[in-house]
Design a protein around this motif. Structure first.
Motif, PDB file in Angstrom:
ATOM      1  N   LYS A  89      83.892  13.705  41.882  1.00  0.00           N
ATOM      2  CA  LYS A  89      83.923  12.852  43.060  1.00  0.00           C
ATOM      3  C   LYS A  89      82.580  12.150  43.252  1.00  0.00           C
ATOM      4  O   LYS A  89      82.522  10.965  43.582  1.00  0.00           O
ATOM      5  CB  LYS A  89      84.232  13.748  44.274  1.00  0.00           C
ATOM      6  N   ARG A  90      81.513  12.879  43.032  1.00  0.00           N
ATOM      7  CA  ARG A  90      80.201  12.297  43.311  1.00  0.00           C
ATOM      8  C   ARG A  90      79.702  11.389  42.188  1.00  0.00           C
ATOM      9  O   ARG A  90      78.982  10.437  42.433  1.00  0.00           O
ATOM     10  CB  ARG A  90      79.181  13.408  43.581  1.00  0.00           C
ATOM     11  N   PHE A  91      80.094  11.703  40.936  1.00  0.00           N
ATOM     12  CA  PHE A  91      79.485  10.974  39.821  1.00  0.00           C
ATOM     13  C   PHE A  91      80.489  10.223  38.950  1.00  0.00           C
ATOM     14  O   PHE A  91      80.114   9.669  37.921  1.00  0.00           O
ATOM     15  CB  PHE A  91      78.640  11.939  38.982  1.00  0.00           C
ATOM     16  N   GLY A  92      81.763  10.231  39.365  1.00  0.00           N
ATOM     17  CA  GLY A  92      82.746   9.472  38.601  1.00  0.00           C
ATOM     18  C   GLY A  92      83.001  10.032  37.207  1.00  0.00           C
ATOM     19  O   GLY A  92      83.339   9.294  36.286  1.00  0.00           O
ATOM     20  N   THR A  93      82.821  11.334  37.055  1.00  0.00           N
ATOM     21  CA  THR A  93      83.093  11.972  35.767  1.00  0.00           C
ATOM     22  C   THR A  93      84.521  12.506  35.761  1.00  0.00           C
ATOM     23  O   THR A  93      85.264  12.279  36.720  1.00  0.00           O
ATOM     24  CB  THR A  93      82.099  13.132  35.547  1.00  0.00           C
ATOM     25  N   ASN A  94      84.885  13.220  34.714  1.00  0.00           N
ATOM     26  CA  ASN A  94      86.268  13.676  34.593  1.00  0.00           C
ATOM     27  C   ASN A  94      86.320  15.096  34.030  1.00  0.00           C
ATOM     28  O   ASN A  94      86.998  15.367  33.050  1.00  0.00           O
ATOM     29  CB  ASN A  94      87.022  12.685  33.690  1.00  0.00           C
ATOM     30  N   PHE A  95      85.578  16.009  34.663  1.00  0.00           N
ATOM     31  CA  PHE A  95      85.493  17.379  34.151  1.00  0.00           C
ATOM     32  C   PHE A  95      86.576  18.261  34.757  1.00  0.00           C
ATOM     33  O   PHE A  95      87.062  18.019  35.855  1.00  0.00           O
ATOM     34  CB  PHE A  95      84.128  17.997  34.470  1.00  0.00           C
ATOM     35  N   GLY A  96      86.944  19.290  34.020  1.00  0.00           N
ATOM     36  CA  GLY A  96      87.841  20.320  34.529  1.00  0.00           C
ATOM     37  C   GLY A  96      87.126  21.656  34.525  1.00  0.00           C
ATOM     38  O   GLY A  96      85.974  21.756  34.068  1.00  0.00           O
ATOM     39  N   ALA A  97      87.833  22.680  35.015  1.00  0.00           N
ATOM     40  CA  ALA A  97      87.239  24.025  35.085  1.00  0.00           C
ATOM     41  C   ALA A  97      86.670  24.448  33.731  1.00  0.00           C
ATOM     42  O   ALA A  97      85.602  25.072  33.661  1.00  0.00           O
ATOM     43  CB  ALA A  97      88.282  25.036  35.561  1.00  0.00           C
ATOM     44  N   ASP A  98      87.363  24.083  32.651  1.00  0.00           N
ATOM     45  CA  ASP A  98      86.967  24.571  31.334  1.00  0.00           C
ATOM     46  C   ASP A  98      85.753  23.850  30.753  1.00  0.00           C
ATOM     47  O   ASP A  98      85.291  24.191  29.658  1.00  0.00           O
ATOM     48  CB  ASP A  98      88.139  24.509  30.357  1.00  0.00           C
TER      49      ASP A  98
END
Lengths: 393, 393
Positions: A89-98
């Motif tokens: 949300k803050r940095f426009g990335t696309n990470f998941g829990a893993d």
């Protein structure tokens, strides 16, 4: 008979820790209010109320067996999911829990990366001024730390010096922005130039060169964009800690991001898990995993640091000190008033000013002043800085 | 390119952790109440109310900057003093704050000792059955783990086998009593015989042989004296954790005792500090340092474990299983019903019984059953153990 290397590490403690212990002793002698201890990066701004609230809520609402129990070695899955979403949300990335691995703070984050990556003969490059424990952690992992001298006019990267040092043995490059000890934030221009060069070198050498972004000070920045490095370079580890953003340095809580876009991402993540295991981490502290998830995106009151920065920076400049104006972290890194920063710091001690020589940060002729202290201490210390300056007139 | 050793450690996770993860998955599929997960030593008895009370008191009464701030690397001096006094009171020892080094739990305690001691070629001896992570930690420190085969009739020490393995390269001997996985407590006779032999060997080889007493289960013992090893042998490290005694395994909090009577005590203590630094520990979690000091001498409700032990031990014996009766910890270590314990555990899985093969503990033909579970689970699992036994009739 015992390990001489460990004895040396334990007896020749870091200069910062030494000064910290000296400061505590001196405070007992003459009163804490008369010691101007600028030695350690122990946030003086309290953790936000949200932390206390989160702890009490968790204790009141959840089963203590779960609250205090082991989590998975990589951290509680729900916690990692929440934190990944907050980063996205803050940095426009696309990470998941893993993509996240929970750690015992920044030292553990970077130590696990070094150990996950290092093979004998591998070189790890960093840029002066740099956090002195890097050497200890890189060497403990079996690597060799290579230091690029500082570009002292602005503490961005001296690319000529960098290019002289990068070579086929370079396994990773470590950056720390906002920087300890200079307080400087790398500009987007610097990040682009650095990552373009790394991409070129990866092609040239035919193997990944990892970028380790050590960023416990990410949120401690004043009106300046701190580029999120994974967006510029795939082979980036983000090493994060809540020590500064939530004022929890003693609690040892942070994470590592290993993006999917990284070469061999799954294998690298497994190696990070293996490193955490070999280092005896087991899991990051369980209550505080839940606490930081509840406080995701919040910070301590950073405005106090800015006020301190302005007061101390303006004060020192007025007294004739020379200093690059820092835009983040909570350090000032002025030039010492004699070439030998150790001698300068010893002289400062006589005025009860505890400041750290820049030599250990790979930058002689400078001193680190941690201004994460009461504003009152800064006000009271300025006459001492003045007296110190007068000794050189 | 990355460290293959770390990749292997991270991808071939410990059998216990694997089963733990499998159990969580299986529970999601068929409901937690239908999975008889005996795989992990995660205390199911909640932390005592005193822990919650201590946390809230600290948060209400103390300055958050101090509560969550860095402590000295070896731990808060007041905390160490309080814990030393508690140990002295309970065990008739004479330790001070400077004999204690606060750690991130048992894994960190023993890892720091191994790294503080190990020089290339050094051997560390332990006795089967033993906690499998010892190998990982000893090797990470650069040492070699030597295993003395189990004396399976009672799981005390097989001194003939031990004498075959001790030699000039022996740097330290690791004991774990009450034992994981056998639950057996070494008798005073065993401790006296062991330490007498070590004293003789120290003289013979002309150098210290350290005894590392890994004792997270000290308080989990039923009507039996657990000898305090420093009273029998000067060169003893006590490695302690609050994971089991206060049911805080996820919080990572414990300590190492380095007695004054140890050879080169001050140098060894410094080496432990150096090892903690090299491992990236920085300091033990600050809030929980204060919490365990406030709860010094208290424990969770151990009676629940005893009830579980009696129920499970009696139940299994009735079903024809063979098992040494454990006097502590929360593990049963019966013989598997076929020589290959892996095959036996796979068969057990089909009955939703998650138990751990003894092979990884250096003791084939046995299985570990962690009974730190709800008593109800034990009751419900006995028919499954019966069906499993019937397959072998």
């Amino acid at each position: 008979m015992i390990s001489e290397k460990m004895y040396e590490l334990g007896s020749k403690r870091s200069v910062i820790r030494e000064l910290f212990e000296f400061g505590k002793k001196r405070a007992a002698e003459i009163g804490a209010e008369n010691v101007f201890d600028f030695s350690i990066g122990n946030p003086n701004v309290p953790a936000p109320e949200a932390v206390k609230k989160a702890i009490i809520e968790i204790l009141e609402q959840e089963n203590p067996v779960n609250v205090h129990g082991y989590t998975s070695a990589q951290g509680d899955a729900e916690v990692r999911k929440t934190l990944a979403e907050s980063i996205n949300k803050r940095f426009g990335t696309n990470f998941g829990a893993d993509n996240l691995y929970m750690t015992l703070g920044a030292a553990a984050s970077i130590s696990a990366c070094f150990l996950a990556l290092a093979n004998p003969g591998d070189e790890f490059i960093t840029f002066a001024p740099y956090f002195p424990e890097y050497r200890c952690f890189v060497e403990a992992a079996g690597g060799k730390l290579i230091v690029v001298p500082a570009q002292i006019e602005n503490f961005q990267i001296d690319f000529n010096e960098f290019e002289k040092r990068i070579n086929e043995k370079t396994k990773a490059v470590i950056i720390n922005t906002p920087n300890n000890p200079s307080g400087v934030v790398y500009t987007e221009e610097t990040i682009v130039k650095l990552t373009d060069l790394l991409k070129e070198k990866e092609k040239q050498y035919g193997h990944a060169i990892y970028l380790i972004s050590d960023e416990p000070y990410r949120e401690v920045a004043y009106d300046v964009n701190v580029p999120y490095v994974t967006k510029y370079y795939n082979d980036t580890f983000v090493c994060y800690s809540y020590s500064k953003s939530l004022s929890l340095p003693g609690e040892r809580i942070g994470y590592i991001v290993v993006p999917d876009e990284m070469e061999d991402s799954k294998r690298v993540y497994a190696a990070v898990c293996g490193a955490g295991r070999a280092l005896g981490y087991v899991c990051a502290p369980s209550l505080f995993q839940k606490v930081v998830a509840k406080c995701a995106g919040q910070t301590s009151d950073i405005s106090i640091y800015r006020k301190n920065r302005d007061l101390l920076y303006d004060g020192l400049i007025k007294l004739g000190y020379k200093c690059v104006k820092p835009e983040g972290a909570f350090y000032l890194f002025p030039q010492s008033l004699e070439p030998d920063a150790y001698a300068f710091c010893e002289r400062a001690k006589k005025h009860n000013l505890l400041i750290v020589p820049g030599d250990d940060f790979g930058c002689p002729g400078h001193v680190r002043i941690s201004y994460c202290v009461k504003t009152e201490q800064i006000v009271k210390s300025l006459p001492a800085f003045e007296k110190l300056a007068q000794e050189y007139k």
